[in-house]
Structures are given as C-alpha cells and as structure tokens.
Design a protein around this motif. Structure first.
Motif, PDB file in Angstrom:
ATOM      1  N   LEU A  43       2.204   1.997  -3.247  1.00  0.00           N
ATOM      2  CA  LEU A  43       1.941   2.287  -4.294  1.00  0.00           C
ATOM      3  C   LEU A  43       1.046   3.524  -4.484  1.00  0.00           C
ATOM      4  CD1 LEU A  43      -1.502  -0.461  -4.284  1.00  0.00           C
ATOM      5  CD2 LEU A  43      -0.102   0.969  -6.668  1.00  0.00           C
ATOM      6  N   ALA A  44       1.194   3.915  -1.985  1.00  0.00           N
ATOM      7  CA  ALA A  44       0.073   5.483  -2.122  1.00  0.00           C
ATOM      8  C   ALA A  44       2.297   7.061  -2.489  1.00  0.00           C
ATOM      9  CB  ALA A  44      -0.145   5.309  -0.652  1.00  0.00           C
TER      10      ALA A  44
ATOM     11  N   ILE B 164       1.736   8.270  -5.479  1.00  0.00           N
ATOM     12  CA  ILE B 164       0.836   9.500  -5.996  1.00  0.00           C
ATOM     13  C   ILE B 164       1.330  10.965  -4.917  1.00  0.00           C
ATOM     14  CG2 ILE B 164      -1.788   9.818  -5.813  1.00  0.00           C
ATOM     15  CD1 ILE B 164      -1.904   6.945  -5.609  1.00  0.00           C
ATOM     16  N   TRP B 165       1.436  10.406  -3.224  1.00  0.00           N
ATOM     17  CA  TRP B 165       1.591  11.399  -2.881  1.00  0.00           C
ATOM     18  C   TRP B 165       3.025  12.438  -3.504  1.00  0.00           C
ATOM     19  CZ3 TRP B 165       4.212  10.374   2.627  1.00  0.00           C
ATOM     20  CH2 TRP B 165       4.107  11.722   3.261  1.00  0.00           C
ATOM     21  N   LEU B 166       3.585  12.322  -3.467  1.00  0.00           N
ATOM     22  CA  LEU B 166       4.817  12.983  -4.270  1.00  0.00           C
ATOM     23  C   LEU B 166       4.789  13.658  -5.240  1.00  0.00           C
ATOM     24  CD1 LEU B 166       8.061  10.813  -2.764  1.00  0.00           C
ATOM     25  CD2 LEU B 166       6.696  12.699  -1.648  1.00  0.00           C
TER      26      LEU B 166
ATOM     27  N   PHE C 251       1.301  19.282  -8.119  1.00  0.00           N
ATOM     28  CA  PHE C 251      -0.244  19.529  -8.548  1.00  0.00           C
ATOM     29  C   PHE C 251       0.132  21.141  -8.022  1.00  0.00           C
ATOM     30  CE2 PHE C 251      -4.167  20.351  -6.659  1.00  0.00           C
ATOM     31  CZ  PHE C 251      -4.783  20.041  -7.298  1.00  0.00           C
TER      32      PHE C 251
ATOM     33  N   LEU D  99       2.019  14.089  -6.358  1.00  0.00           N
ATOM     34  CA  LEU D  99       0.975  15.783  -5.943  1.00  0.00           C
ATOM     35  C   LEU D  99       1.795  16.538  -5.931  1.00  0.00           C
ATOM     36  CD1 LEU D  99      -2.010  13.780  -4.370  1.00  0.00           C
ATOM     37  CD2 LEU D  99      -1.953  15.132  -6.608  1.00  0.00           C
ATOM     38  N   PHE D 100       2.566  16.526  -4.748  1.00  0.00           N
ATOM     39  CA  PHE D 100       3.695  17.467  -4.206  1.00  0.00           C
ATOM     40  C   PHE D 100       4.473  18.205  -4.894  1.00  0.00           C
ATOM     41  CE2 PHE D 100       7.190  19.014  -1.523  1.00  0.00           C
ATOM     42  CZ  PHE D 100       6.765  19.873  -1.061  1.00  0.00           C
TER      43      PHE D 100
ATOM     44  N   THR E 157       0.743  -1.191   0.000  1.00  0.00           N
ATOM     45  CA  THR E 157      -0.034   0.317   0.231  1.00  0.00           C
ATOM     46  C   THR E 157       0.809   1.350  -0.249  1.00  0.00           C
ATOM     47  OG1 THR E 157      -1.790  -0.994   1.445  1.00  0.00           O
ATOM     48  CG2 THR E 157      -2.044   0.933   0.931  1.00  0.00           C
TER      49      THR E 157
END
Lengths: 311, 654
Positions: free
Chosen positions: B167-168, B171-173, B179, B175-176, B164
């Motif tokens: 996978l996360a 996405i997290w980094l 985004f 987005l940081f 998990t």
C-alpha cells in the motif's frame, strides 16, 4: 468557558445519537481520529526533510521525506481499521459490595485490534488490552462506589496502535447496571445464627417432610402429581420435599431506620443473607414496606441483595 | 496513553544504541578525531550501563553530562563548521536520550532525532549501496518505532507487513515522481571537503596526479549518435595568465568580478554540428562543469562563464545532472580584449624558447595553423618523450623542458606550445579538461574518469579559436611508462588476465546499474518531472479508455464485495441460532432465555388471542425451517418477520 460549552454540546450530541445499547459495534460514525502530538512532530519532520532535500537538490533526502509522508498517510488508515468493527457486548451486570472494586464482564470482538485502551469517560482509571484477535472476555474495572444501583457511564476506547501518529478513539455507551451492595458486616456479639432471638420467633418449623405447590419451570417431572393433572391440565401440582431434617427457615429483617443506622442494619442484613445462603437455609427478606418471600439459591440471594442496594 | 507507560525492553535499547553507532559511522566525514573519540567513549559507557542493567540517569544528571560537552562543541564551533556542528548536536542529543530511557514515552523524541539524522546521511552519501544501507537503517528505525507502539509480544507478521508495504510503495513513489519540486529556496552550508579535478592553476605536474586516479569524473549520454572520437575534448577550465612557469585562470573568471556574459552565437550556426547531451557530473566541490565546443543552451542549474565555459550555479557537492546543447565548431572571439590578454608574455623568462619562437615566426609568419603544424612536427620528429614521471624543472621551466629534459606530460607540452605561439605573435591559451573516455556501447553512454584529465591549446586565427593538441603529436614509440598507468583499472586487469570473466561482467553490470541509479534516482529533477506530467497529460487524450478501465476496475471491485457480502450472509444464516435470534428480535423477550421458541410462541398466543393465527404461522415456518430442514421456508419466514414487525413488537407478555 467555551470549551465547557462545547463539551456539553458534544455530550448532548452523543446521548442523542448514540444511546446506550447492550452491544455496540464501532462503525464509521462512532470513531474519531486526529493526529497525535507525535503525528504533528512527524509532519514537521516531513516538512523539514522536504526543505532540506529541496535546498540541497538531493533526491534521496526527498525520497526519505516522501517515505515518511506515505507512512503518515497510511498510518491514518491503519489506525482507523484497528478500531473499526470492534464489537463490545455486556455479558452480565456488574455486582460488588461497597468499598470493593467491581468489574463489568464484557466481551470484545474484533478481527485484529491491538493496544486498545479502555476506561470510563472522564475517569483516570484506564486499562490496556494488548491484542484482540477474535473473541476476548474482558473485565472492565470500575471505580469504588457507594451502595446503590448505577447505570454504566459512557466508555472511552482509544488506541494509537501503529506508530502512535494518530489518536483514534470512540465513546461507546453500553446499557448495563452496576449493583453495589452494602458491605457485609458481622453483627457484634451475635455470631451464631440459631441463637439470634430476633429471628428465632420467625422460624416456621415444617410439619411433615412434604407439601404441595404449583408447578414451576425447573421442577423435576417425577415430582408431578399425575393423578391431579387430569383434573387441571393447565396447572400441574408437584410434591415438594426437603432433603434434610434440619430445615431452617429464616427471615432477615431490616428495621425502619435512616442514615447511619440504616446503613449499619443493611450491612448486617447483607452479612446474614450470605451466611444463610452458605448454610443452605431457606430465607426471606423483610424490608420496610416490602417483603421478599422465602427461597434459596444464588438468584434469590442476588434479588435480596439488590433490594438491599436499592433500600 | 497507557501504552507509553510500558517498560522499554533491553533489546530495544541495544538496537537503538547500535543505530546511533551507525549514525556516528555515517557522519565520519563531519566528525573530527577528537569528537569521534568522545562519542566512542559515550557509547562504551552506554553499553556498559546496558549490560549492567543500571538504572536510567535522571534528567538532572543528563544535563550535567551534556552541558559541558555542548559547551565544548560550541567552543570548537569555528573549527568544526556550522553544518558539522549540527550533526554533532543531533548525535549528542540522541546519545543523551539513550542514557535516560526507561519507559516507552521516553523514546519518542529519540526516534524523531534518529529519523532526521539518518536522512541527513544522504548529504554525504548518494552511491547506490550506501543509499540502500541508509534506507535499511531507516527501516530499522521504523521497526523500533513500530515496537514502541505495539504489544510486547507482537512479532512482525509477514502478510500484514507485505500488505502495508504494497500500500505504501505506490504512495511513496507517486509522491516522489509527481509531488511538485522547488528550486533551492536558500543557500545551505556545505560540509568542508577538498575539491577534486583540475585546479585553478596549471603547473607542470598538476595533471599527473589526476591521471593516476581511476575515480569517475562524469558520464555523458548523447541525444543521438555520439560525435567522432577525436572531438571528445571536454572543456572545463581556460588558463590565460602565464607567469613563466605556471598557467593560471585570469581574474576575469573570478566570481566577484564576473558578469554574466552572454555567449556570442556564431553568424552561421550549422545545425548539423549541433549536439545535445546530458552530463552527470560526480561531486567535485568546484563549480566548473564540462562541455564540448560552443555551448548554445543549457539547463537552469548552469550559468555561462567567459571563454565559452559553463559553471554550476552552486558548488557541486553531490552528483549534478545537466543538459547542454553545443555547436562543434571553433569558438568565435568575443572581444578584442581577449586577444590582447592572450598575447601577454611573462617578461624575460625562457629566453631560448623566445628565440625559437622568433625563428618560427620568421619562417611561418603569425599564422596559427602553420605554426601549430610546425610545433607538431617538432614534437614528432625530435626526441620528445611522453612520461608520467617527468624530471623536476627549475627556473625557466619551458627552456629546460624544450632543450634539456624533452620528456613531459600533456601539461608540459600544452604550456610550452601556448608560450611559443604567444611569443610568435599568435594569441594562445591552455585549456584544461578531459579528453576521450570509455564508450559503453551496450548502454550508450560515455564514462570519463579522472585519468582522462588532459590539457591542450587553443590559438586564435581569423577570429576563431582553434584547438591544437600537441601531446597527440608525440610518436607512440616514445611513450615512457605510459601504458600501465595510462590504462584504467579494469583495462589493466583485463591485460593481466587473472580475473575470471564473470567477475568482470558483474563489475560492468554493476557500473551500468549505478548509472541507471544516477540518472533515474539522483538525476530526476524538475525538468524530468515536467516531462512526466506532460506525458500524463498526453494520456488524458485517451480519456475514454481511461474511463473504461476505471469503470471496469470499479465494477470488478463491487462484484467482489457483493460476493463476499453474500457469502458472509450465508454463513450467518447457517449459524445454528440465526433464525431463533431473527424471530426473537421482533418478539418481546422471553422470561427465561432457555425457553424453546415454539413454547414461547405458544405462550404468547394464549396471552394474545387476537394474534394467535399470526403466531401460529410464524411457528410453523420456523419449525419447518429448523426441524424439517426445509430451506424454502426461510423466505416466507423472513417476509413475515419484516411485514408484521410492528404487531409482533406490540404483543402482550403472558
């Protein structure tokens, strides 16, 4: 009004696209997923943190906002895969007596499924299965029903498993029958079966301890009459023998009645059938317009009880 | 959901209380003594109830408990401050909820508030360790969140957890990094905190306090080689108003009267003197930022001030990263008013100093260069001492300093020099800022601490402001008590030599790590993001390569799934009743499920003489496969089933 119409449309769609089957595997087409109330609040939290981080130009608040956002996105996948490929199979039909709770034996199959909530669609009664990992025998509790035979209504499965941010659910339809037999009620004043005058006349005492009958699957081979086999190889004949000397052959009769009287008679008949089976007797069932031949064993009892349920 | 009707475990509640307690600790800056004590009392009671396993309070009781506390908070709102009031209410709501926990669903709002409160902790703390701690607390809250929706018995298993996280994390980094970021949408209230660094006035003694402070002021990295060390005069404040004792910022720096003044660019901008650098300023709760020489261009979070200074667009309540491009040459005079302003004197104060200035003027005229050289000679050759603990000065402070005590600190020398220059007819002013710093050769950045705070003089000559540092003129042997205090903590320990080398190395590595943290995590802003986007866009130039790579990855994935699918099929086929089920799936179901398949096929053949041959074939293949173990029969059997599906389905039951 509109909601109701939509619901009707949806039910019709379900009936058309997902007819009842003995075994259902939850595939992509059968699983629905939407954010739960907490999921919406969570999205609001992400938004608030993003605004806070933007206004303070604080990267760490932005980082925590994005962490929660990635959690939200990932949870969507995890919630789906929690139910994905869950397999439900009916093991046997559900049987019960009126006013007694019934349970439908099911088999649940999944690699890893947690916190699954199961119940009938539109019913308050729901059950929770904490973990399915591999195969699990499960008894689906059914609501109290009156005498009869019912088709199993559509089920509702749901789960919010990881983090409760998404509601994931499905409406599988399993083909199974719910048999509700009449409640067993002892006839007042007629405790002893042997002294029952109604049935006394119908008892057929057996002459001799043996008789012949056509072979049926399951008969012991050593009882086959080998001499007769040569003349008719297609239809072997076996000797049938009663073990004890006290052979009872009883007929249970249901009078031609209706309404409450019929119900009462059925309840009495149910009681007697169980008594007879318990005593090891051979018994038959006489219904208005239908007769079940003499026999014994649980299957025979089941057949008799099913006839009573349908009466 | 049924899961939400389960009881909350005591362990869960204990962890939640521990989490709230750490939130209280995190918010210490926002809390007053009495409110902290109040919350401690509440926590004590909560723990007592947990230990006694008391029944949760009803909502009504909770309201009776919280309403007076809320009223108290609102009554004290003025003294607490708007933002701190929000923290109080957040924590109060969390604690209040904890009193009434019983079922899992009761705890959902609690989780939400805790997520929010923990994230707000980053307003106070951005240092790496504290940030890691807060992220740890967020992870604890995440675990509590997970347990709220998981089976009671479930333990976190390492493998799914790692999967998990793996996978996360992208996405997290992602987005940081990618985004879109926005400029601040509206002004947020800041927590009230004393400002650090130079103040808006310079009296004798204001810099001494700073100089004994080892805290970080700012860090600088240069684009290109660093300039010569004698040019490291970081300007932060200009003091132009002198009252005989104190130097103050002139009212033209006042924010209300201030217009955005465009800085005059010098006629001849020598591009060799131009210097680009990036500064990472620690929070100072002021708006002044630090720059070298004449700033020509700067990042969007800055705005210009008079006297070639810059300031942040908002209060620096957290680390601020900015870029400046400066010209390392004397600053041009902007307006004649500036000249007049810097000739003003403080009436009749310091008569002996004015007399000295007259003498100097007669000797050298109003030539700034000569006068400043004369002052430097004066300080060097006469018995002037440099000390961190100068004696107290009374009225006519400059007279007292120049003719009696003769020992002082940079602010003494700077204010005396500026005063003398003005009295001799040369426009002069005191500049406050930082001088020097520790150059980190291996990491290529400059550390400037509060102890590098300094004051010097700028005088006007030929339309340009020239820098004059009188303190530098003091002879080294006359530095009193200087050395010990003038050195930073690491340097002192280096001198005393009792600390093992590896510990120092560790401390140094740590400070580098902290710098990277500050630059890459805290300092990552819109500019850097747009640079990143440009780099990504540049990558598109290599699109054939990208397409090839993604195709390769895709085909590898497909091959993997295909192999896995095959394996699964094979495993199914090896299952003992696989073929029996296959054949039965196209036949009418046998009456008794235990009946052997061959027998059932025979019976079907007698009932359907028309299809007897087909059934015979089917039985032969089946028996070959199952009883003779002939795997080659599998294919014709499968084909037969597939081809004759319809006819087989239509068979009559015997």
């Amino acid at each position: 009004m509109l909601k109701r119409l939509l619901q009707q449309k949806f039910q019709a769609y379900l009936a058309r696209s997902q007819p009842a089957q003995p075994s259902v595997c939850l595939t992509q087409k059968r699983i629905y997923i939407l954010p739960s109330r907490l999921g919406l609040w969570f999205a609001l939290l992400v938004l608030i943190l993003y605004l806070l981080g933007t206004n303070y130009q604080n990267n760490l608040i932005l980082l925590s906002s994005f962490m929660l956002l990635s959690l939200l996105l990932l949870t969507m996948l995890l919630a789906f895969y929690n139910l994905y490929r869950l397999k439900l199979s009916v093991v046997a039909d559900a049987e019960t007596f009126a006013n007694q709770p019934a349970a439908l034996p099911l088999q649940l199959n999944s690699a890893n499924c947690q916190m699954l909530q199961l119940g009938l669609q539109g019913q308050r009664l729901q059950q929770l299965v904490p973990v399915i990992s591999g195969q699990l025998a499960f008894a689906l509790q059914l609501p109290l029903l009156s005498r009869g035979c019912y088709e199993l209504p559509r089920l509702k499965l749901s789960s919010q498993f990881p983090f409760g941010l998404f509601n994931c659910w499905s409406y599988p339809a399993l083909s199974a029958q719910l048999w509700v037999y009449p409640a067993a009620l002892a006839p007042t004043g007629q405790q002893n079966l042997d002294e029952d005058p109604d049935n006394q006349g119908q008892t057929q005492p057996l002459e001799g301890s043996e008789w012949l009958k056509p072979y049926q699957a399951g008969d012991q081979p050593r009882r086959i009459l080998w001499k007769k086999l040569a003349t008719n190889p297609q239809q072997p004949i076996v000797r049938q023998q009663q073990d004890g000397n006290t052979v009872n052959e009883q007929w249970v009769k249901v009078p031609n009645a209706s309404g409450a009287a019929l119900e009462l008679a059925l309840q009495h008949a149910c009681y007697r059938l169980q008594q007879l089976e318990g005593a090891g007797s051979r018994y038959g069932l006489l219904l208005p317009g239908k007769t079940l031949a003499l026999g014994q064993g649980t299957q025979h009892l089941q057949r008799c009880l099913q006839e009573l349920a349908l009466c | 959901m049924l899961a939400q009707e389960l009881q909350l475990s005591r362990r869960w509640q204990q962890l939640a209380v521990a989490l709230q307690f750490s939130i209280l600790l995190l918010f210490q800056d926002a809390f007053t003594a009495w409110s902290s004590a109040l919350f401690l009392l509440l926590f004590g009671w909560l723990l007592l109830r947990l230990i006694q396993q008391a029944e949760p309070l009803s909502p009504r009781q909770i309201n009776w408990l919280l309403a007076p506390l809320l009223l108290l908070l609102f009554w004290q709102a003025r003294s607490i401050g708007a933002m701190n009031l929000m923290f109080h209410i957040l924590l109060l709501s969390a604690v209040g909820r904890s009193f009434s926990l019983k079922l899992r669903r009761d705890a959902i709002q609690l989780l939400w508030v805790q997520y929010f409160a923990l994230s707000c902790g980053f307003i106070f703390y951005q240092q790496m360790l504290m940030a890691l701690l807060i992220f740890g607390l967020l992870a604890l809250n995440l675990t509590l969140h997970f347990q709220l929706f998981a089976p009671n018995s479930s333990q976190l298993k390492l493998k799914p957890l790692l999967k998990t996280v793996a996978l996360a994390l992208p996405i997290w980094l992602g987005l940081f990094l990618l985004f879109p970021r926005l400029p601040p949408l509206w002004q947020m209230p800041n927590q009230q905190q004393a400002s650090t660094g130079l103040g808006s006035e310079l009296d004798p003694g204001s810099i001494e306090r700073l100089v004994q402070n080892d805290a970080l002021a700012f860090r600088v990295s240069f684009n290109g080689p660093p300039p010569a060390r004698e040019l490291w005069y970081w300007r932060a404040k200009v003091y132009e108003h002198f009252d005989g004792r104190r130097w103050q910022e002139h009212s033209r720096f006042d924010r209300r009267q201030q217009q955005l003044t465009a800085l005059a660019t010098p006629a001849s901008s020598n591009s060799q003197n131009r210097l680009d650098y990036q500064v990472l300023a620690e929070s100072s709760f002021q708006r002044d930022v630090f720059s070298l020489g004449l700033p020509l261009s700067w990042s969007e979070n800055l705005q210009p001030r008079p006297a070639a200074l810059l300031q942040s667009t908002q209060l620096i309540s957290q680390r601020l990263s900015y870029q400046v491009s400066s010209l390392l040459s004397p600053l041009p005079l902007v307006a004649n008013a500036e000249r007049q302003l810097n000739l003003q004197q403080a009436g009749n104060s310091n008569p002996r100093s004015q007399q000295l200035a007259m003498q100097l003027q007669q000797q050298y005229g109003s030539d700034g260069h000569q006068l400043s050289a004369a002052l430097a000679t004066l300080f060097r050759e006469q018995a002037f001492y440099y000390t961190l603990e100068p004696p107290m000065l009374g009225a006519d402070a400059i007279d007292q300093f120049l003719f009696q005590t003769r020992s002082g600190f940079c602010s003494h020398y700077a204010s005396a020099s500026a005063m003398l220059l003005r009295a001799a007819g040369v426009p002069a002013r005191v500049v406050g800022g930082y001088q020097g710093g520790d150059w980190q050769a291996s990491q290529q950045y400059l550390i400037v601490r509060q102890r590098d705070a300094h004051a010097w003089v700028e005088y006007l000559q030929d339309g340009y402001w020239h820098l004059f540092d009188p303190t530098a003129a003091i002879a080294p042997e006359r530095i009193l008590q200087g050395l010990a205090q003038a050195l930073s903590e690491p340097e002192r320990t280096l001198l005393s030599g009792w600390q093992p080398g590896w510990l120092q190395q560790l401390a140094l590595q740590w400070s580098h790590l902290d710098y990277l943290w500050a630059v890459w995590v805290l300092g990552f802003d819109q500019n850097q993001q747009s640079v990143l986007w440009q780099q990504l866009a540049a990558l598109l130039h290599y699109w054939p390569l990208l397409v090839a790579i993604s195709l390769g990855v895709l085909s590898l994935l497909m091959a993997y799934t295909l192999v896995r699918y095959r394996q699964q099929r094979l495993r199914q086929q090896q299952a003992p009743d696989h073929w029996r089920r296959q054949v039965l799936s196209v036949l009418p179901p046998p009456g008794q499920s235990a009946e052997p398949l061959s027998h059932w096929l025979n019976r079907l053949a007698t009932a359907n003489p028309g299809q007897a041959e087909l059934l015979q074939q089917l039985r032969q293949h089946y028996e070959q496969l199952i009883f003779a173990g002939n795997q080659q029969a599998a294919y014709p059997l499968q084909q037969l089933i597939k081809r004759e599906r319809k006819q087989l389905r239509a068979l009559k039951r015997p």
